[in-house]
Each structure stands twice: as C-alpha cells, then as structure tokens.
Write an enzyme that holds these catalytic residues in place. Sequence first.
Site, PDB file in Angstrom:
ATOM      1  N   HIS A   1      84.266  59.689  59.233  1.00  0.00           N
ATOM      2  CA  HIS A   1      84.280  58.568  58.292  1.00  0.00           C
ATOM      3  C   HIS A   1      84.616  57.294  59.061  1.00  0.00           C
ATOM      4  O   HIS A   1      85.689  57.188  59.653  1.00  0.00           O
ATOM      5  CB  HIS A   1      85.314  58.810  57.193  1.00  0.00           C
ATOM      6  CG  HIS A   1      85.058  60.050  56.404  1.00  0.00           C
ATOM      7  ND1 HIS A   1      84.351  60.046  55.225  1.00  0.00           N
ATOM      8  CD2 HIS A   1      85.393  61.351  56.640  1.00  0.00           C
ATOM      9  CE1 HIS A   1      84.265  61.288  54.754  1.00  0.00           C
ATOM     10  NE2 HIS A   1      84.888  62.096  55.605  1.00  0.00           N
TER      11      HIS A   1
ATOM     12  N   ASP B   1      79.365  63.703  50.553  1.00  0.00           N
ATOM     13  CA  ASP B   1      80.660  64.161  51.054  1.00  0.00           C
ATOM     14  C   ASP B   1      81.815  63.400  50.414  1.00  0.00           C
ATOM     15  O   ASP B   1      81.770  62.188  50.257  1.00  0.00           O
ATOM     16  CB  ASP B   1      80.745  63.987  52.565  1.00  0.00           C
ATOM     17  CG  ASP B   1      82.071  64.487  53.103  1.00  0.00           C
ATOM     18  OD1 ASP B   1      82.371  65.672  52.919  1.00  0.00           O
ATOM     19  OD2 ASP B   1      82.813  63.676  53.674  1.00  0.00           O
TER      20      ASP B   1
ATOM     21  N   HIS C   1      83.427  71.457  56.367  1.00  0.00           N
ATOM     22  CA  HIS C   1      84.841  71.860  56.442  1.00  0.00           C
ATOM     23  C   HIS C   1      85.214  73.112  55.630  1.00  0.00           C
ATOM     24  O   HIS C   1      86.002  73.058  54.683  1.00  0.00           O
ATOM     25  CB  HIS C   1      85.756  70.711  56.060  1.00  0.00           C
ATOM     26  CG  HIS C   1      85.358  69.913  54.848  1.00  0.00           C
ATOM     27  ND1 HIS C   1      84.952  70.465  53.652  1.00  0.00           N
ATOM     28  CD2 HIS C   1      85.309  68.572  54.658  1.00  0.00           C
ATOM     29  CE1 HIS C   1      84.676  69.516  52.780  1.00  0.00           C
ATOM     30  NE2 HIS C   1      84.879  68.363  53.366  1.00  0.00           N
TER      31      HIS C   1
ATOM     32  N   ASP D   1      85.980  65.859  60.720  1.00  0.00           N
ATOM     33  CA  ASP D   1      86.251  65.211  59.430  1.00  0.00           C
ATOM     34  C   ASP D   1      87.262  64.077  59.618  1.00  0.00           C
ATOM     35  O   ASP D   1      88.194  63.898  58.824  1.00  0.00           O
ATOM     36  CB  ASP D   1      86.743  66.215  58.391  1.00  0.00           C
ATOM     37  CG  ASP D   1      86.765  65.642  56.964  1.00  0.00           C
ATOM     38  OD1 ASP D   1      86.216  64.538  56.747  1.00  0.00           O
ATOM     39  OD2 ASP D   1      87.331  66.291  56.063  1.00  0.00           O
TER      40      ASP D   1
ATOM     41  N   HIS E   1      93.135  56.413  57.262  1.00  0.00           N
ATOM     42  CA  HIS E   1      93.719  55.651  56.153  1.00  0.00           C
ATOM     43  C   HIS E   1      94.812  54.754  56.717  1.00  0.00           C
ATOM     44  O   HIS E   1      95.319  54.986  57.823  1.00  0.00           O
ATOM     45  CB  HIS E   1      94.309  56.580  55.091  1.00  0.00           C
ATOM     46  CG  HIS E   1      93.295  57.413  54.383  1.00  0.00           C
ATOM     47  ND1 HIS E   1      92.380  56.893  53.498  1.00  0.00           N
ATOM     48  CD2 HIS E   1      93.055  58.756  54.434  1.00  0.00           C
ATOM     49  CE1 HIS E   1      91.618  57.871  53.031  1.00  0.00           C
ATOM     50  NE2 HIS E   1      92.002  59.013  53.587  1.00  0.00           N
TER      51      HIS E   1
ATOM     52  N   PHE F   1      93.490  61.755  50.507  1.00  0.00           N
ATOM     53  CA  PHE F   1      93.235  62.910  51.365  1.00  0.00           C
ATOM     54  C   PHE F   1      92.696  62.448  52.723  1.00  0.00           C
ATOM     55  O   PHE F   1      91.947  61.490  52.806  1.00  0.00           O
ATOM     56  CB  PHE F   1      92.192  63.831  50.739  1.00  0.00           C
ATOM     57  CG  PHE F   1      92.630  64.538  49.491  1.00  0.00           C
ATOM     58  CD1 PHE F   1      93.394  65.694  49.557  1.00  0.00           C
ATOM     59  CD2 PHE F   1      92.258  64.057  48.243  1.00  0.00           C
ATOM     60  CE1 PHE F   1      93.777  66.368  48.406  1.00  0.00           C
ATOM     61  CE2 PHE F   1      92.626  64.722  47.080  1.00  0.00           C
ATOM     62  CZ  PHE F   1      93.391  65.871  47.160  1.00  0.00           C
ATOM     63  N   GLY F   2      93.059  63.175  53.795  1.00  0.00           N
ATOM     64  CA  GLY F   2      92.397  62.965  55.068  1.00  0.00           C
ATOM     65  C   GLY F   2      93.312  62.673  56.227  1.00  0.00           C
ATOM     66  O   GLY F   2      94.370  62.063  56.071  1.00  0.00           O
TER      67      GLY F   2
END
Length: 428
Positions: A62, A152, A232, A305, A309, A323-324
């Site tokens: 991302h 996604d 994932h 993935d 953030h 999330f992430g």
Amino acid sequence: MKVLLRNARRLLEDGELESCDVLVDGGKVLKISSSIEEENLDRTIDCKGNLLTPGFIDVHIHLREPGGEHKETIETGTKAAARGGYTTVCSMPNTNPVPDCEETINSLLDKIEQDASIRVLPYASITKGLKGEELTNIDRISKLEIFAFTDDGVGIQTADTMLQAMRKAAENNKAIVAHCEDNSIIYGGVVHDGDVSNRLNLPGIPSLSESVQIARDVLLAESAGCHYHVCHVSTKESVRVIRDAKRAGIKVTAEVTPHHLLLNEESILHDDANYKMNPPLRSKEDQQALMEGLLDGTIDFIATDHAPHSEEEKAQGILKAPFGIVGLETTFPLLYTNLVRTGEVTLKQLVDWLTIKPATIFQLPYGRLAEGEIADLTLVNLEVETTIDKFTFYSKGKNTPFHNWNVTGIPVLTMYEGEIVYEEDAND
C-alpha cells in the site's frame, strides 16, 4: 551505466553458493563469470563476498497516494522498498480517488513515472469505489498498464459480482486478486477470535470469515476459467481449501505475509495496535499450517502487505486503530534470521519466494539473475547483525511489531534496471 560487481556470491539451482563477477550495462546483465576483466567502466563495486540475488518482488503493498500522503507516498514507499531489496512492487487500489477508471489510473501512472525510484505495477479495483457493487470497465482498464484487479481491504460480498468480474478478467488475461472476508461473520472483530480476544476482552474475527469466501471463490474461478490469487492467507482452513482446489486443477495461487509466518495471537501481550492487522494474527496451529502450506507449495510465495499508518492513528489502541503494519524494510532480514538460520527453510527457498515464484506466477520478466536478463539486483550481507529500528525507516510508517528485533541478512545495495537506487554506505 556500465558497472562491474566483483566478488559476489550467487545461488545456483541446487542451492549451493558460487563466487562470481557480474557485468551490467544498458540495464541488462551482460556477463556472469568467475572473473571478469572489463575496461571503460562507470563503476566497479566490491561485493565483499555478499549474496547477490535478483531484485525482490512484492505483489501486495500500500503506497497510500493519492489521498493518504500523511501515511506514505509513492516516493517514500518506493525508497523504503529499495532499501529492503525490492525492485518491483504492486500497489493496492484503496486510495482516494480509487483507480477505477481510465482517468484516475492514467493520473496514477503519471505520478508513478514522476516519483517512483523502482518499478511500481498498480492494481485497478474490481468494483467502482471499492464498494463491491458495480464492476469497473475491466475490458477498457485491462488495456492500461495495470497489474491485476482487486478490491483489497474488503471482500467481494456477492457471488454474482465476483463471478462476473472473474469472467471479464479471464477474457482479458488478467488475474483477480482477493482479500477474502465475509462481512456477515466478522462481528466487528479487531483480533483473532480465540485466546487473544478473550484475554484482552476484544471482539474477535472468526477464521471462518476468511476460509468460507475462499471456498466460494475457488469454485467461481473454476467456472470462469480465471486466475484467482488469494491475498494474505491466515488460517489452517484456508490452506486446506486452497490445497484441495489446486489438486482439483483450479487455477488458484496464494501468498502469505512475513508477520503471519513469524507471529501468532500469543505474540500480542497487551493492547498494542502495532500487532493489529487484517487478517489478524491467528492461533499457533494456523501459523504452523501456513508454514506447511508454504513448504509444500499450497502457498506460492511471500508478500508483505506493507500497510503504513501514522503514529497518531496507531496510538488509538487495538479497538480503534486502523489495521496494518509496514514490512518492506524488514522482510528479508526477519525471514532469513528466523527461518533460514534456524534451519526451517533454505536460503534458496526464501530467495525464490521473494523473486522467481511471484514473477513466474504473474508472468513478469523479472526475478532472475542470468545473462541477458534485466539488471534488477539485490546485494545482501548475510553476516552482519543489526537491530531493527523503526525510527530509521525510509517509510513514513513506523507501525511494526518487530522494533528492536535482532536480525542478520541486511540488503546493502539495490540496483533497478542497472541503476543503483539504494546503497547502504551512501544512504545510512
């Protein structure tokens, strides 16, 4: 740029290491030999016996731009990728605006051309605005320089929408890449529905929410004749479904993340949102099933993935934080240290999962270290030990559960199409 890489070591097909010199010119590998004498060089690099591999490939990252530049940009994300040894990355479409039409995709491609330091192959969305309702114009978008189609971040909730997308993608020789999640059985979860949700009194995400959608989709893919790729994978049930589908001859492939291989729900000791990702860290049994699936070929390769953030967003705690986690700058050293040096996998297997495997599955002309091939190369020091320090990341995202982990296997130089895009001594 004509460059001679001296005193490198490369992996042979049998997994043995061979000393070599590599001559690069015009963006290609011209020659590989035990010793090369060449004049009129722009530069000679002493590789000092370090491992030379093809540039790593990550089909799931991302970059956040456009719309989320406070988290990451094309410039910062690709610099982070180069530092991690990556030369090809595929960027997900959960941006604002979404790349769901010719105008937004062409704008994104222009921005990539302007700011990216490595190769970026963007995804287009399956549905307009990632809303899971109206399909994008897959016929027209497929003519642009996009990698594949995905929504996604959200699962396609209706079977008919997914089936129609798969049929259109198959007609255009494009893959459907799926985040698998049935929203009707998520129940507002933020961690795995198991020990950690009970211990921290947090709503749990059942394993079934992932595996049931994969089971639906492999049958749809069989009907549509589509290449279906699962993002994932995180549960033992998902591994079983994918394994059975492959045995049935269905064209399904799958990826697993480094964090799902190295961590499980027991790793979450307290309310720390750096351990919050979707899918969540599952049980120890799920973790073991993922490793078994990777080793037996049910899972095809590793993708990060990478999901940056801001620190403010992640400081909200597991219940409210997004999330992430990030992964581009830590993947190789983490996996080399915790899987190769422990004897669980071989160095050849790890390098293949990061290079030739994704390249072959998606028919990319990269991921190979051979004469005549594109000079996407990564040099890795397998000996030096260091400590992961999130405050040194090139990525804007510092959200990692691996801060302060001791690792070896550090990328020290990355070359993209014959040009050096990262060099440890010059950058750090």
